[in-house]
Design a protein around this motif. Structure first.
Motif, PDB file in Angstrom:
ATOM      1  N   ALA A 140     -26.209 -18.424  10.658  1.00 48.95           N
ATOM      2  CA  ALA A 140     -24.938 -18.616   9.954  1.00 48.95           C
ATOM      3  C   ALA A 140     -23.967 -19.339  10.881  1.00 48.95           C
ATOM      4  O   ALA A 140     -23.498 -18.761  11.865  1.00 48.95           O
ATOM      5  CB  ALA A 140     -24.371 -17.256   9.549  1.00 48.95           C
ATOM      6  N   GLN A 141     -23.700 -20.605  10.598  1.00 50.47           N
ATOM      7  CA  GLN A 141     -22.752 -21.390  11.409  1.00 50.47           C
ATOM      8  C   GLN A 141     -21.930 -22.244  10.449  1.00 50.47           C
ATOM      9  O   GLN A 141     -22.488 -23.042   9.703  1.00 50.47           O
ATOM     10  CB  GLN A 141     -23.501 -22.305  12.379  1.00 50.47           C
ATOM     11  N   SER A 142     -20.607 -22.067  10.470  1.00 46.96           N
ATOM     12  CA  SER A 142     -19.719 -22.857   9.597  1.00 46.96           C
ATOM     13  C   SER A 142     -18.623 -23.494  10.425  1.00 46.96           C
ATOM     14  O   SER A 142     -18.164 -22.895  11.408  1.00 46.96           O
ATOM     15  CB  SER A 142     -19.046 -21.975   8.551  1.00 46.96           C
ATOM     16  N   PRO A 143     -18.158 -24.685   9.999  1.00 48.50           N
ATOM     17  CA  PRO A 143     -17.101 -25.376  10.751  1.00 48.50           C
ATOM     18  C   PRO A 143     -15.908 -24.464  11.039  1.00 48.50           C
ATOM     19  O   PRO A 143     -15.469 -23.712  10.172  1.00 48.50           O
ATOM     20  CB  PRO A 143     -16.707 -26.525   9.811  1.00 48.50           C
ATOM     21  N   VAL A 144     -15.432 -24.550  12.267  1.00 47.14           N
ATOM     22  CA  VAL A 144     -14.358 -23.661  12.710  1.00 47.14           C
ATOM     23  C   VAL A 144     -13.015 -24.214  12.247  1.00 47.14           C
ATOM     24  O   VAL A 144     -12.663 -25.353  12.558  1.00 47.14           O
ATOM     25  CB  VAL A 144     -14.366 -23.543  14.255  1.00 47.14           C
ATOM     26  N   SER A 145     -12.283 -23.389  11.503  1.00 45.89           N
ATOM     27  CA  SER A 145     -10.962 -23.809  11.055  1.00 45.89           C
ATOM     28  C   SER A 145      -9.920 -23.273  12.026  1.00 45.89           C
ATOM     29  O   SER A 145     -10.007 -22.116  12.489  1.00 45.89           O
ATOM     30  CB  SER A 145     -10.730 -23.293   9.628  1.00 45.89           C
ATOM     31  N   GLU A 146      -8.935 -24.138  12.332  1.00 49.13           N
ATOM     32  CA  GLU A 146      -7.892 -23.729  13.280  1.00 49.13           C
ATOM     33  C   GLU A 146      -7.154 -22.498  12.751  1.00 49.13           C
ATOM     34  O   GLU A 146      -6.807 -21.593  13.515  1.00 49.13           O
ATOM     35  CB  GLU A 146      -6.928 -24.901  13.487  1.00 49.13           C
ATOM     36  N   ALA A 147      -6.960 -22.452  11.424  1.00 48.50           N
ATOM     37  CA  ALA A 147      -6.219 -21.333  10.824  1.00 48.50           C
ATOM     38  C   ALA A 147      -6.971 -20.013  11.040  1.00 48.50           C
ATOM     39  O   ALA A 147      -6.363 -18.985  11.349  1.00 48.50           O
ATOM     40  CB  ALA A 147      -6.006 -21.589   9.338  1.00 48.50           C
ATOM     41  N   VAL A 148      -8.287 -20.049  10.889  1.00 49.06           N
ATOM     42  CA  VAL A 148      -9.068 -18.817  11.091  1.00 49.06           C
ATOM     43  C   VAL A 148      -9.088 -18.446  12.575  1.00 49.06           C
ATOM     44  O   VAL A 148      -8.906 -17.291  12.954  1.00 49.06           O
ATOM     45  CB  VAL A 148     -10.501 -18.969  10.521  1.00 49.06           C
ATOM     46  N   LYS A 150      -6.865 -18.941  14.681  1.00 45.77           N
ATOM     47  CA  LYS A 150      -5.560 -18.394  15.085  1.00 45.77           C
ATOM     48  C   LYS A 150      -5.152 -17.172  14.275  1.00 45.77           C
ATOM     49  O   LYS A 150      -4.036 -16.652  14.449  1.00 45.77           O
ATOM     50  CB  LYS A 150      -4.494 -19.475  14.931  1.00 45.77           C
ATOM     51  N   GLY A 151      -6.016 -16.726  13.356  1.00 44.20           N
ATOM     52  CA  GLY A 151      -5.690 -15.548  12.541  1.00 44.20           C
ATOM     53  C   GLY A 151      -4.652 -15.813  11.473  1.00 44.20           C
ATOM     54  O   GLY A 151      -3.979 -14.892  10.997  1.00 44.20           O
ATOM     55  N   LYS A 152      -4.526 -17.101  11.068  1.00 45.15           N
ATOM     56  CA  LYS A 152      -3.499 -17.460  10.074  1.00 45.15           C
ATOM     57  C   LYS A 152      -4.062 -17.497   8.660  1.00 45.15           C
ATOM     58  O   LYS A 152      -3.321 -17.723   7.700  1.00 45.15           O
ATOM     59  CB  LYS A 152      -2.905 -18.849  10.387  1.00 45.15           C
ATOM     60  N   GLU A 153      -5.376 -17.355   8.523  1.00 43.50           N
ATOM     61  CA  GLU A 153      -5.972 -17.430   7.193  1.00 43.50           C
ATOM     62  C   GLU A 153      -7.060 -16.373   7.078  1.00 43.50           C
ATOM     63  O   GLU A 153      -7.831 -16.169   8.015  1.00 43.50           O
ATOM     64  CB  GLU A 153      -6.597 -18.829   7.005  1.00 43.50           C
ATOM     65  N   GLN A 154      -7.121 -15.737   5.907  1.00 46.10           N
ATOM     66  CA  GLN A 154      -8.181 -14.750   5.670  1.00 46.10           C
ATOM     67  C   GLN A 154      -9.282 -15.422   4.856  1.00 46.10           C
ATOM     68  O   GLN A 154      -9.024 -15.979   3.797  1.00 46.10           O
ATOM     69  CB  GLN A 154      -7.619 -13.555   4.913  1.00 46.10           C
ATOM     70  N   VAL A 155     -10.507 -15.353   5.366  1.00 45.45           N
ATOM     71  CA  VAL A 155     -11.659 -15.902   4.643  1.00 45.45           C
ATOM     72  C   VAL A 155     -12.674 -14.771   4.443  1.00 45.45           C
ATOM     73  O   VAL A 155     -12.473 -13.655   4.935  1.00 45.45           O
ATOM     74  CB  VAL A 155     -12.293 -17.103   5.402  1.00 45.45           C
ATOM     75  N   SER A 156     -13.760 -15.069   3.747  1.00 41.10           N
ATOM     76  CA  SER A 156     -14.755 -14.025   3.479  1.00 41.10           C
ATOM     77  C   SER A 156     -15.404 -13.557   4.790  1.00 41.10           C
ATOM     78  O   SER A 156     -15.370 -14.269   5.798  1.00 41.10           O
ATOM     79  CB  SER A 156     -15.831 -14.570   2.540  1.00 41.10           C
ATOM     80  N   GLU A 157     -16.032 -12.394   4.728  1.00 41.38           N
ATOM     81  CA  GLU A 157     -16.745 -11.867   5.904  1.00 41.38           C
ATOM     82  C   GLU A 157     -17.790 -12.868   6.388  1.00 41.38           C
ATOM     83  O   GLU A 157     -17.913 -13.143   7.576  1.00 41.38           O
ATOM     84  CB  GLU A 157     -17.491 -10.576   5.527  1.00 41.38           C
ATOM     85  N   ASN A 158     -18.546 -13.389   5.411  1.00 47.01           N
ATOM     86  CA  ASN A 158     -19.610 -14.356   5.754  1.00 47.01           C
ATOM     87  C   ASN A 158     -19.051 -15.559   6.487  1.00 47.01           C
ATOM     88  O   ASN A 158     -19.597 -16.011   7.486  1.00 47.01           O
ATOM     89  CB  ASN A 158     -20.289 -14.883   4.478  1.00 47.01           C
TER      90      ASN A 158
END
Ligand SMILES: NC(=O)c1ccc[n+]([C@@H]2O[C@H](COP(=O)([O-])OP(=O)(O)OC[C@H]3O[C@@H](n4cnc5c(N)ncnc54)[C@H](OP(=O)(O)O)[C@@H]3O)[C@@H](O)[C@H]2O)c1
Length: 269
Positions: A140-148, A150-158
């Motif tokens: 499981a490897q997905s592009p790293v978002s700056e918001a995630v 920095k804890g500025k965005e909530q995304v799914s567990e996966n």
């Protein structure tokens, strides 16, 4: 030769089983976990099962980067030469989405904590003759978002798990270039191995935990992998053992890696 080995997250799962396997070979093992009671229990269990008394415990909750820095200070003072560091501690299911400091929980435990720990104890690793760092990545490897990051965005567990694992893989490749005298390997130990993490997340498994243990052991210690720094081993690509393979394309993108490193340094300072 007897090695000094630190395995983070070795109170359960493949980390614990790898610690036991290496202990049986007579190496000095530092078991790490987040609970003092569990660390002590596992140290005793491994000593007894391996008949090796050189098993010691380390404790720090990796969701707290200050605790990680404190642990790093302790290691710097107490373990002058580290032959092998296995950055294995990881989390998928969490009670909280964010840490007390407002960062993405999985990003902190799976990426920022090993980044902080490793960099702080780098000199002790470099004091070894032929040191290795093994970083636990994932399929499981997905592009790293700056918001995630920095804890500025909530995304799914996966998604947060997959972003943390790609971040770790990108940094592994960066570290391998930065430190040519350390063998740095990122590894997917195999998908859905029979461990606590997988039971909690999926309730079923595809392979035994032993599949992951064998490859962690070999990447850490076998002479065969000494010259494989900067690579990604995918244990899903073959049976019983996988192969070196291509990680996510972002892990080879120098510009993205440089941005990730700059943002990471901003966060941890
Ligand atoms: N199992 C798989 O199929 C699979 C596939 C790909 C990658 N991986 C990776 O392999 C590594 C090991 O996974 P596993 O399946 O063996 O998981 P596991 O059985 O859940 O063990 C995880 C270990 O990490 C420790 N840990 C978790 N959160 C922590 C925290 N906040 N601070 C310090 N330690 C913490 C756990 O401590 P406790 O004992 O206190 O829980 C445990 O020792 C992970 O990095 C995982 O992402 C696993």
């Amino acid at each position: 030769m007897i090695k000094t080995i630190i395995i983070t997250g070795s109170t359960d799962g493949i980390g614990k089983l790898t610690a036991l396997k290496l202990a049986k070979e007579g190496h000095t093992i530092y078991v790490h976990g987040r609970s003092e009671a569990k660390v002590n229990a596992v140290v005793s269990e491994i000593k007894e099962a391996s008949k090796n008394q050189n098993i010691k415990g380390l404790e720090a909750d990796f969701s707290d980067l200050e605790a990680v820095s404190k642990l790093a200070e302790q290691i710097k003072n107490e373990i002058p030469k580290i032959d092998i560091l296995i950055n294995n501690a990881g989390i998928f299911k969490t009670k909280d989405t964010f840490t007390g400091k407002g960062l993405d929980y999985r990003m902190v435990v799976n990426y920022l904590a090993p980044y902080v720990l490793t960099n702080a104890i780098l000199q002790n690793i470099k004091n070894a003759d032929s040191p290795r760092i093994i970083n636990l990545s994932s399929a499981a490897q997905s592009p790293v978002s700056e918001a995630v990051l920095k804890g500025k965005e909530q995304v799914s567990e996966n998604n947060s798990y997959a972003q943390s694992k790609l971040a770790l893989t990108m940094w592994s490749f960066h570290l391998a270039k930065q430190e040519p005298n350390i063998t740095v390997i990122a590894v997917n130990p195999g998908s859905l191995l029979n461990t606590k993490m997988v039971k909690e997340a999926f309730g079923r498994h595809w392979s035994s935990a032993e599949k992951g243990v064998h490859i962690l052991h070999d990447l850490a210690i076998s002479e065969a992998y000494k010259n494989d720094s900067g690579k990604y081993f995918d244990n899903d690509k073959g049976n019983p053992k996988g192969n070196f393979a291509k990680a996510h394309p972002d892990a080879y993108d120098e510009e993205l890696i440089s941005k990730l490193t700059i943002k990471t340094e901003e966060i941890i300072s």
